[in-house]
Design an enzyme around this catalytic site. Structure first.
Site, mmCIF file in Angstrom:
data_model
loop_
_atom_site.group_PDB
_atom_site.id
_atom_site.type_symbol
_atom_site.label_atom_id
_atom_site.label_comp_id
_atom_site.label_asym_id
_atom_site.label_seq_id
_atom_site.Cartn_x
_atom_site.Cartn_y
_atom_site.Cartn_z
ATOM 1 N N ASP A 206 -32.036 41.714 15.669
ATOM 2 C CA ASP A 206 -32.346 41.284 17.032
ATOM 3 C C ASP A 206 -33.015 42.393 17.828
ATOM 4 O O ASP A 206 -33.291 42.235 19.011
ATOM 5 C CB ASP A 206 -31.091 40.785 17.743
ATOM 6 C CG ASP A 206 -30.047 41.870 17.936
ATOM 7 O OD1 ASP A 206 -30.286 43.018 17.514
ATOM 8 O OD2 ASP A 206 -28.984 41.572 18.511
ATOM 9 N N ASP B 277 -34.945 46.152 21.275
ATOM 10 C CA ASP B 277 -33.978 45.685 22.275
ATOM 11 C C ASP B 277 -33.220 46.903 22.795
ATOM 12 O O ASP B 277 -33.796 47.759 23.436
ATOM 13 C CB ASP B 277 -33.059 44.637 21.653
ATOM 14 C CG ASP B 277 -32.191 43.931 22.685
ATOM 15 O OD1 ASP B 277 -32.387 44.172 23.889
ATOM 16 O OD2 ASP B 277 -31.318 43.145 22.296
ATOM 17 N N ASP C 24 -25.753 48.940 20.675
ATOM 18 C CA ASP C 24 -24.909 47.869 21.205
ATOM 19 C C ASP C 24 -23.567 47.889 20.486
ATOM 20 O O ASP C 24 -23.522 48.016 19.256
ATOM 21 C CB ASP C 24 -25.551 46.493 20.994
ATOM 22 C CG ASP C 24 -26.609 46.172 22.039
ATOM 23 O OD1 ASP C 24 -27.077 47.105 22.717
ATOM 24 O OD2 ASP C 24 -26.976 44.988 22.161
ATOM 25 N N ARG D 165 -28.827 51.273 31.818
ATOM 26 C CA ARG D 165 -27.806 51.049 30.787
ATOM 27 C C ARG D 165 -27.509 52.311 29.972
ATOM 28 O O ARG D 165 -27.758 52.371 28.779
ATOM 29 C CB ARG D 165 -28.201 49.905 29.857
ATOM 30 C CG ARG D 165 -28.309 48.568 30.562
ATOM 31 C CD ARG D 165 -28.475 47.427 29.566
ATOM 32 N NE ARG D 165 -28.517 46.133 30.244
ATOM 33 C CZ ARG D 165 -28.574 44.962 29.632
ATOM 34 N NH1 ARG D 165 -28.597 44.927 28.303
ATOM 35 N NH2 ARG D 165 -28.605 43.833 30.314
#
Length: 219
Positions: free
Chosen positions: A16, A40, A44, A96
């Site tokens: 992804d 992306d 994560d 982030r």
């Protein structure tokens, strides 16, 4: 079939776009990485991942750097514990660093030298303890605040434990604190890395990123 955790597996498919994706992972140490320009996120951690340390890394040229907890409805991430230590958040970063939901995030002795929107963000009442970091804000007046809360009015997020202790704020940077002033004292022993004074961040992060090593010699 590819297994990426104790209870999750499936066919190998197209990524992804995350540089590193942790799904239900535990006891993970990511150290001395140089990461930039992934499709992306850079890193994560989702679906109940916990006991994660990200240290001595160098991050540059990316928008959404780290996501800890993928969904505000995933209460499984309440057990999440992640430490960010001795990392350099460098040129060309937007937001982030990390963006977190639920869980406990310890941000200790990192060097934040660039952010366009914010450095640390979150929703769903995560606990964020920031200790001994250096935050250097850009000149633009809209980029001074280190923190950003989402999907909660002030009367709600003011109960979240987001604390800044011994951080060095440069060029007008500021950390909007909330919650219990003594929140960090509730996390002791193996839960936290002991913070060094923020003025030592240059020394603590000078070797962040990929090491140049030669076989048979110390890196």
């Amino acid at each position: 079939m590819i297994r990426d955790s104790v209870n999750h597996y499936g066919f190998r498919t197209k990524s992804d776009g995350d540089g590193i994706s942790l799904f239900g992972a535990t006891n993970v140490w990511l150290d001395h990485l140089s990461m930039y320009k992934c499709r992306d996120g850079l890193i994560d951690a989702i679906q109940g991942s916990t006991a994660i340390t990200i240290s001595n890394c160098h991050f540059t040229h990316h928008d959404q750097v780290m996501l800890f907890g993928a969904n505000d409805n995933h209460k499984m991430d309440e057990k999440m514990q992640i430490t960010l230590a001795f990392n350099h958040f460098g040129k060309g970063l937007v937001q982030r660093m990390p963006r977190c939901r639920w869980g406990f995030i310890h941000v200790v002795n990192n060097d934040y030298t660039h952010w366009l929107m914010y450095a640390i963000g979150g929703s769903s009442h995560p606990t964020v303890i920031s200790q001994g970091n250096r935050y250097i804000a850009r000149r633009h007046v809209a980029s001074k605040e280190v923190t950003k809360r989402d999907y909660a009015p002030p009367e709600v997020w003011k109960t979240w434990n987001w604390r800044s202790e011994g951080d060095l704020m440069v060029n007008g940077a500021f950390f909007s604190q909330s919650g219990d002033p003594n929140a960090s004292s509730k996390f002791k022993g193996d839960t936290k890395v002991s913070a060094k004074p923020a003025y030592k961040v240059d020394l603590l992060t000078k070797d962040s990123g990929t090491l140049i090593c030669i076989r048979g010699r110390a890196c």
